[in-house]
Design a protein around this motif. Sequence first.
Motif, mmCIF file in Angstrom:
data_model
loop_
_atom_site.group_PDB
_atom_site.id
_atom_site.type_symbol
_atom_site.label_atom_id
_atom_site.label_comp_id
_atom_site.label_asym_id
_atom_site.label_seq_id
_atom_site.Cartn_x
_atom_site.Cartn_y
_atom_site.Cartn_z
ATOM 1 N N GLY A 155 0.810 -1.213 0.000
ATOM 2 C CA GLY A 155 0.000 0.000 0.000
ATOM 3 C C GLY A 155 0.841 1.259 0.000
ATOM 4 O O GLY A 155 2.067 1.224 0.056
ATOM 5 N N ALA A 156 0.163 2.351 -0.028
ATOM 6 C CA ALA A 156 0.805 3.659 -0.176
ATOM 7 C C ALA A 156 1.483 4.113 1.118
ATOM 8 O O ALA A 156 1.071 3.755 2.220
ATOM 9 C CB ALA A 156 -0.229 4.697 -0.593
ATOM 10 N N GLY A 178 -7.741 7.327 7.390
ATOM 11 C CA GLY A 178 -6.815 6.252 7.073
ATOM 12 C C GLY A 178 -5.419 6.735 6.727
ATOM 13 O O GLY A 178 -4.517 5.933 6.505
ATOM 14 N N MET A 179 -5.219 8.041 6.726
ATOM 15 C CA MET A 179 -3.890 8.585 6.448
ATOM 16 C C MET A 179 -3.118 8.708 7.762
ATOM 17 O O MET A 179 -3.697 8.975 8.816
ATOM 18 C CB MET A 179 -3.987 9.949 5.781
ATOM 19 C CG MET A 179 -2.655 10.507 5.340
ATOM 20 S SD MET A 179 -2.909 11.973 4.292
ATOM 21 C CE MET A 179 -1.212 12.467 4.060
ATOM 22 N N ASN A 189 2.245 6.736 3.989
ATOM 23 C CA ASN A 189 1.362 7.623 4.760
ATOM 24 C C ASN A 189 -0.051 7.073 4.888
ATOM 25 O O ASN A 189 -1.021 7.828 4.879
ATOM 26 C CB ASN A 189 1.348 9.048 4.208
ATOM 27 C CG ASN A 189 2.676 9.742 4.369
ATOM 28 O OD1 ASN A 189 3.456 9.384 5.249
ATOM 29 N ND2 ASN A 189 2.941 10.711 3.535
ATOM 30 N N THR A 190 -0.153 5.749 5.024
ATOM 31 C CA THR A 190 -1.459 5.139 5.262
ATOM 32 C C THR A 190 -1.433 4.341 6.549
ATOM 33 O O THR A 190 -0.389 3.879 6.996
ATOM 34 C CB THR A 190 -1.886 4.207 4.106
ATOM 35 O OG1 THR A 190 -0.876 3.219 3.889
ATOM 36 C CG2 THR A 190 -2.119 4.998 2.829
ATOM 37 N N ARG A 191 -2.610 4.185 7.141
ATOM 38 C CA ARG A 191 -2.798 3.389 8.351
ATOM 39 C C ARG A 191 -3.831 2.320 8.028
ATOM 40 O O ARG A 191 -4.926 2.630 7.571
ATOM 41 C CB ARG A 191 -3.308 4.277 9.491
ATOM 42 C CG ARG A 191 -3.492 3.561 10.818
ATOM 43 C CD ARG A 191 -4.045 4.537 11.865
ATOM 44 N NE ARG A 191 -3.936 4.032 13.206
ATOM 45 C CZ ARG A 191 -4.801 3.186 13.766
ATOM 46 N NH1 ARG A 191 -5.836 2.746 13.090
ATOM 47 N NH2 ARG A 191 -4.613 2.782 15.013
ATOM 48 N N ARG A 192 -3.451 1.061 8.259
ATOM 49 C CA ARG A 192 -4.364 -0.042 7.972
ATOM 50 C C ARG A 192 -4.500 -0.929 9.196
ATOM 51 O O ARG A 192 -3.530 -1.203 9.876
ATOM 52 C CB ARG A 192 -3.860 -0.826 6.773
ATOM 53 C CG ARG A 192 -3.886 0.103 5.555
ATOM 54 C CD ARG A 192 -3.439 -0.443 4.262
ATOM 55 N NE ARG A 192 -3.883 -1.751 3.920
ATOM 56 C CZ ARG A 192 -3.221 -2.516 3.056
ATOM 57 N NH1 ARG A 192 -2.105 -2.089 2.502
ATOM 58 N NH2 ARG A 192 -3.664 -3.713 2.755
ATOM 59 N N THR A 225 1.031 10.058 9.075
ATOM 60 C CA THR A 225 2.322 10.588 8.650
ATOM 61 C C THR A 225 3.117 11.101 9.843
ATOM 62 O O THR A 225 2.552 11.467 10.864
ATOM 63 C CB THR A 225 2.146 11.715 7.609
ATOM 64 O OG1 THR A 225 3.408 12.045 7.049
ATOM 65 C CG2 THR A 225 1.520 12.952 8.212
ATOM 66 N N MET A 261 1.147 1.426 10.259
ATOM 67 C CA MET A 261 1.240 2.739 9.627
ATOM 68 C C MET A 261 2.502 2.732 8.776
ATOM 69 O O MET A 261 3.604 2.517 9.289
ATOM 70 C CB MET A 261 1.310 3.849 10.678
ATOM 71 C CG MET A 261 0.037 3.979 11.474
ATOM 72 S SD MET A 261 0.030 5.377 12.623
ATOM 73 C CE MET A 261 1.145 4.794 13.887
ATOM 74 N N ARG A 262 2.321 2.948 7.483
ATOM 75 C CA ARG A 262 3.479 3.014 6.592
ATOM 76 C C ARG A 262 3.945 4.464 6.542
ATOM 77 O O ARG A 262 3.288 5.331 5.962
ATOM 78 C CB ARG A 262 3.137 2.514 5.190
ATOM 79 C CG ARG A 262 4.378 2.399 4.342
ATOM 80 C CD ARG A 262 4.156 1.640 3.072
ATOM 81 N NE ARG A 262 5.435 1.385 2.419
ATOM 82 C CZ ARG A 262 5.552 0.888 1.226
ATOM 83 N NH1 ARG A 262 4.463 0.550 0.538
ATOM 84 N NH2 ARG A 262 6.740 0.695 0.693
ATOM 85 N N ALA A 284 -2.371 10.515 12.807
ATOM 86 C CA ALA A 284 -3.231 9.593 12.056
ATOM 87 C C ALA A 284 -4.674 10.063 12.167
ATOM 88 O O ALA A 284 -5.122 10.473 13.241
ATOM 89 C CB ALA A 284 -3.098 8.176 12.605
#
Length: 190
Positions: free
Chosen positions: A57-58, A142-143, A60-63, A145, A71-72, A157
């Motif tokens: 996934g991208a 969902g973002m 700056n995302t939280r899954r 950073t 969190m990436r 987040a």
Amino acid sequence: MLEVNLAKRAPAVFLAEQAGRGPIDIVLQPTMGRLSFRAKEAALEGRSEVSGLAVDGAINTRRENGDLAAMRLGPDEWMFLCDDGEVDNLAERIAEEMSGKAFSLVDVSHRDVTFEVSGAASDAVIASGSPLDLSLEAFPVGMATRTIFAKSDIVLARLSQTTWQVTCWRSFATYVQGYLADAAKDFAVA
């Protein structure tokens, strides 16, 4: 080899459980497990997850996956979140799954403090100390950073349209909580 630091540290600061009430709530979150995970794409070998935590996934995302969240924060950097009592088990599972690969996994659970900021003007309260565009279009649900809040590094987040998580180092927690509470005063009902 997995190294475990058995010295659990007590909080070095004393924070209010809730700094704001009313239109803006600023609530200290319970201690949670946090693992800083770093791995290059080659080490991940096309995996979409590691021990139930999303690594695709991208940026700056939280899954979320049940009680776990990933969190990436960069091209090879994630913050994994879990229940405080599960951090050691999760770290062992990740280390076993990534065995033989180049990766870094560090338990930073006791380094960070998280506040949940919620309310109709929660984005304005956070914007008082953040250079980011926090509109729903620019910073959707969902973002996540790493950024600056006032004079502190934080991980921000967005959990819902009006709910945020602000995570900072424990040594900055009193300052961040005070800044949030002071900014929230502008939205208090007279």
